[in-house]
Scaffold this active site. Structure first.
Site, PDB file in Angstrom:
ATOM      1  N   LYS A   1       3.618  19.729  10.403  1.00 40.08           N
ATOM      2  CA  LYS A   1       2.785  18.655   9.846  1.00 40.08           C
ATOM      3  C   LYS A   1       1.579  19.232   9.094  1.00 40.08           C
ATOM      4  CE  LYS A   1       4.878  14.993  11.701  1.00 40.08           C
ATOM      5  NZ  LYS A   1       5.413  13.864  10.958  1.00 40.08           N
TER       6      LYS A   1
ATOM      7  N   THR B   1      -0.142  13.958  12.262  1.00 43.28           N
ATOM      8  CA  THR B   1      -0.482  13.790  13.681  1.00 43.28           C
ATOM      9  C   THR B   1      -1.878  14.343  13.966  1.00 43.28           C
ATOM     10  OG1 THR B   1      -0.040  14.787  15.844  1.00 43.28           O
ATOM     11  CG2 THR B   1       1.060  15.792  14.011  1.00 43.28           C
TER      12      THR B   1
ATOM     13  N   SER C   1       2.146  23.640  18.286  1.00 43.61           N
ATOM     14  CA  SER C   1       3.606  23.837  18.405  1.00 43.61           C
ATOM     15  C   SER C   1       4.155  23.969  16.991  1.00 43.61           C
ATOM     16  CB  SER C   1       4.267  22.631  19.091  1.00 43.61           C
ATOM     17  OG  SER C   1       4.302  21.530  18.199  1.00 43.61           O
TER      18      SER C   1
ATOM     19  N   TYR D   1       6.351  22.128  15.722  1.00 42.17           N
ATOM     20  CA  TYR D   1       6.390  20.751  15.194  1.00 42.17           C
ATOM     21  C   TYR D   1       5.044  20.404  14.554  1.00 42.17           C
ATOM     22  CZ  TYR D   1       5.202  15.825  15.418  1.00 42.17           C
ATOM     23  OH  TYR D   1       4.699  14.584  15.112  1.00 42.17           O
ATOM     24  N   HIS D   2       3.968  20.629  15.329  1.00 42.49           N
ATOM     25  CA  HIS D   2       2.656  20.268  14.791  1.00 42.49           C
ATOM     26  C   HIS D   2       2.293  21.115  13.566  1.00 42.49           C
ATOM     27  CE1 HIS D   2       2.272  18.522  18.928  1.00 42.49           C
ATOM     28  NE2 HIS D   2       1.727  17.550  18.238  1.00 42.49           N
TER      29      HIS D   2
HETATM   30  N1  LIG Z   1       5.641   8.432  18.224  1.00 40.19           N
HETATM   31  C1  LIG Z   1       4.452   9.019  18.247  1.00 40.19           C
HETATM   32  O1  LIG Z   1       3.734   8.972  19.269  1.00 40.19           O
HETATM   33  C2  LIG Z   1       3.935   9.726  17.036  1.00 40.19           C
HETATM   34  C3  LIG Z   1       2.611  10.202  17.044  1.00 40.19           C
HETATM   35  C4  LIG Z   1       2.122  10.864  15.907  1.00 40.19           C
HETATM   36  C5  LIG Z   1       2.941  11.040  14.820  1.00 40.19           C
HETATM   37  N2  LIG Z   1       4.234  10.580  14.849  1.00 40.19           N
HETATM   38  C6  LIG Z   1       5.064  10.783  13.650  1.00 40.19           C
HETATM   39  O2  LIG Z   1       5.487   9.517  13.177  1.00 40.19           O
HETATM   40  C7  LIG Z   1       6.794   9.618  12.592  1.00 40.19           C
HETATM   41  C8  LIG Z   1       7.718   8.634  13.269  1.00 40.19           C
HETATM   42  O3  LIG Z   1       7.741   8.946  14.655  1.00 40.19           O
HETATM   43  P1  LIG Z   1       8.737   8.247  15.652  1.00 40.19           P
HETATM   44  O4  LIG Z   1       8.131   8.340  16.993  1.00 40.19           O
HETATM   45  O5  LIG Z   1       9.158   6.955  15.103  1.00 40.19           O
HETATM   46  O6  LIG Z   1       9.954   9.285  15.591  1.00 40.19           O
HETATM   47  P2  LIG Z   1      11.511   8.994  15.585  1.00 40.19           P
HETATM   48  O7  LIG Z   1      12.205  10.307  15.757  1.00 40.19           O
HETATM   49  O8  LIG Z   1      11.831   7.913  16.562  1.00 40.19           O
HETATM   50  O9  LIG Z   1      11.744   8.452  14.113  1.00 40.19           O
HETATM   51  C9  LIG Z   1      11.942   9.303  12.996  1.00 40.19           C
HETATM   52  C10 LIG Z   1      13.162   8.791  12.250  1.00 40.19           C
HETATM   53  O10 LIG Z   1      13.378   9.622  11.112  1.00 40.19           O
HETATM   54  C11 LIG Z   1      14.747   9.949  11.017  1.00 40.19           C
HETATM   55  N3  LIG Z   1      14.866  11.232  10.317  1.00 40.19           N
HETATM   56  C12 LIG Z   1      14.417  12.451  10.721  1.00 40.19           C
HETATM   57  N4  LIG Z   1      14.717  13.380   9.806  1.00 40.19           N
HETATM   58  C13 LIG Z   1      15.351  12.737   8.794  1.00 40.19           C
HETATM   59  C14 LIG Z   1      15.903  13.162   7.565  1.00 40.19           C
HETATM   60  N5  LIG Z   1      15.882  14.445   7.194  1.00 40.19           N
HETATM   61  N6  LIG Z   1      16.468  12.234   6.752  1.00 40.19           N
HETATM   62  C15 LIG Z   1      16.518  10.916   7.116  1.00 40.19           C
HETATM   63  N7  LIG Z   1      16.008  10.463   8.278  1.00 40.19           N
HETATM   64  C16 LIG Z   1      15.438  11.378   9.111  1.00 40.19           C
HETATM   65  C17 LIG Z   1      15.247   9.967  12.454  1.00 40.19           C
HETATM   66  O11 LIG Z   1      16.646   9.752  12.557  1.00 40.19           O
HETATM   67  C18 LIG Z   1      14.418   8.861  13.100  1.00 40.19           C
HETATM   68  O12 LIG Z   1      15.102   7.628  13.115  1.00 40.19           O
HETATM   69  C19 LIG Z   1       7.226  11.067  12.744  1.00 40.19           C
HETATM   70  O13 LIG Z   1       6.930  11.767  11.570  1.00 40.19           O
HETATM   71  C20 LIG Z   1       6.338  11.567  13.883  1.00 40.19           C
HETATM   72  O14 LIG Z   1       6.143  12.941  13.792  1.00 40.19           O
HETATM   73  C21 LIG Z   1       4.737   9.920  15.927  1.00 40.19           C
END
Ligand SMILES: NC(=O)c1ccc[n+]([C@@H]2O[C@H](COP(=O)([O-])OP(=O)(O)OC[C@H]3O[C@@H](n4cnc5c(N)ncnc54)[C@H](O)[C@@H]3O)[C@@H](O)[C@H]2O)c1
Length: 390
Positions: free
Chosen positions: A186, A144, A180, A182-183
């Site tokens: 990453k 991120t 955070s 979370y961040h």
């Molecule tokens: N959505 C955003 O704006 C955004 C921005 C920057 C980075 N990200 C990153 O992109 C990635 C996807 O984001 P998203 O918005 O689709 O999130 P999301 O939570 O909708 O999707 C993540 C998926 O991973 C699955 N998951 C989590 N831990 C798991 C595990 N241990 N084993 C198996 N499955 C697991 C969850 O069930 C979920 O379906 C994440 O890593 C997030 O941090 C998202």
């Protein structure tokens, strides 16, 4: 190509899986459905209801003729992940399977350790399982832009920077200061990936992505193909949350002065950029970092954009002000470099001002469903408190 998408049930994982299938790739999804569970845990739900995975896969087959394979399981379970990687032997693995909410990680100690453990151990398991089964594959890891924080220098798009400390020169990893747990998870992942690249010569693209907004990509042509859409104060990212607020008549929840700037992109552009990075891997054994965003905007600019889009649809919405529950700089320098994606031919299709009207319209049919979670929208999770469970 054969691509494993870890986190295929998520906001990004499902639309990316559809896009890769549309582009003729074989897609194998993996997920343990923990986001569905964790969003419900804080008393919320996806604004747009989403079918179970088996029904999503059937709809993708019936509507588009796509054949998607899926393994249900937790990637922090090493035996499970190793088995999937050994069986599938993909050309590329996209790693989305992490917990993605900054406020969720700040609720209390239990949520902080869950976020750090889930995210860091999943990535370590991926590194080891790739080494043991398929070391030549390309790992596309989602980080991120929040890893960098808001430093007073221009953020370079590189793994390392040259420094001089007390007269001696060296290369160090690009400085990061996240905002955070979370961040930080990453940032720790990035360090672990850099180490795996140096020691084990695995091939990585580490994507520093800004917040994503939107409901659609060009493959999402039917409600059975919708992706999840979170909007509460814990799981909703700012643009998506503001659009729901405008539908529900809640003054837009601007935190602090609203002058915080970040880089945003639409779901369609995110999926387009990810496809480009997957289809154009770095050299074998290379670590590539890609900053991924389209527009730099302040929270106030986003609130005004959403307000104007709502007004064009006949919805009057006001802009509210809230004491910032987060610890972050209100005014700051922000100038991240972005050259990898443009170098691959990435051309953004959409700007926020073009999309917010359609986004609001897509949410209107779900107004009654969303209003059930009305009391989960105002800011509650406070960075300065150690206990935020309701
Ligand atoms: N959505 C955003 O704006 C955004 C921005 C920057 C980075 N990200 C990153 O992109 C990635 C996807 O984001 P998203 O918005 O689709 O999130 P999301 O939570 O909708 O999707 C993540 C998926 O991973 C699955 N998951 C989590 N831990 C798991 C595990 N241990 N084993 C198996 N499955 C697991 C969850 O069930 C979920 O379906 C994440 O890593 C997030 O941090 C998202």
């Amino acid at each position: 190509m054969k691509v494993v998408v870890l986190g295929a049930d998520g906001y990004l994982g499902w639309p990316l899986s559809l896009r890769l299938l549309a582009r003729g790739h074989d897609v194998i999804g993996v997920d343990n459905f923990v986001t569905r569970k964790n969003v419900k845990e804080v008393g919320s739900d996806s604004a747009i209801p989403i079918p179970a995975m088996k029904d999503r896969i059937k709809a993708a087959k019936d509507i588009h003729g796509f054949n998607m394979k899926f393994h249900e399981g937790d990637i922090t379970d090493y035996e499970f992940l190793h088995k999937v990687m050994k069986e599938e032997k993909p050309d590329a693995v996209v790693h989305f399977a992490e917990t993605r909410s900054a406020p969720y990680s700040m609720i209390n100690a239990k949520h902080a350790t869950y976020t750090l453990t889930n995210n860091i151990s999943g990535t370590i398991n991926l590194i080891y399982s790739m080494m043991e089964t398929n070391p030549s594959a390309h790992v596309v890891k989602m980080g991120t832009m929040g890893e960098y924080g808001t430093p007073n220098f221009d953020i370079p798009e590189s793994a390392y920077v040259d420094v001089e400390i007390k007269g001696r020169k060296d290369r160090i990893t690009t400085p990061k200061f996240a905002g955070s747990w979370y961040h930080w998870s990453k940032v720790h992942d990035t360090n672990n990936i850099l180490f795996a690249n140096k020691v084990l010569k695995l091939t990585f693209t580490d994507i520093m992505q800004g917040p994503v907004y939107g409901t659609r990509t060009k493959e999402i042509t039917d409600e059975k193909l919708h992706t999840r859409f979170d909007f509460d104060e814990v799981w909703g990212t700012v643009v998506n949350r503001f659009c729901v607020e405008s539908v529900l008549g809640i003054p837009l929840t601007v935190y602090g002065s609203g002058q915080q700037v970040r880089g945003y992109l639409s779901l369609e552009d995110s999926v387009q950029a990810l496809s480009l990075l997957i289809e154009n891997p770095p050299e074998h054994g290379e670590y590539r970092v890609a900053n991924q965003f389209v527009e730099l905007l302040s929270i106030n600019q986003i609130a005004e954009t959403v307000q104007k889009a709502a007004k064009r649809l006949g919805i009057e919405v006001t802009i509210g002000k809230h004491e910032n529950p987060r610890v972050e700089a209100d005014r700051h320098h922000y100038n991240p470099e972005i050259k990898v994606l443009p170098g691959l031919g990435f051309k953004p299709k959409l700007k926020m001002a073009d999309l917010t009207g359609q986004l609001i319209q897509d949410l209107v049919p779900y107004k009654e469903h969303m209003s059930r979670f009305h009391n989960r929208i105002l800011p509650y999770t406070n960075w300065r408190k150690t206990e935020n469970a309701r």
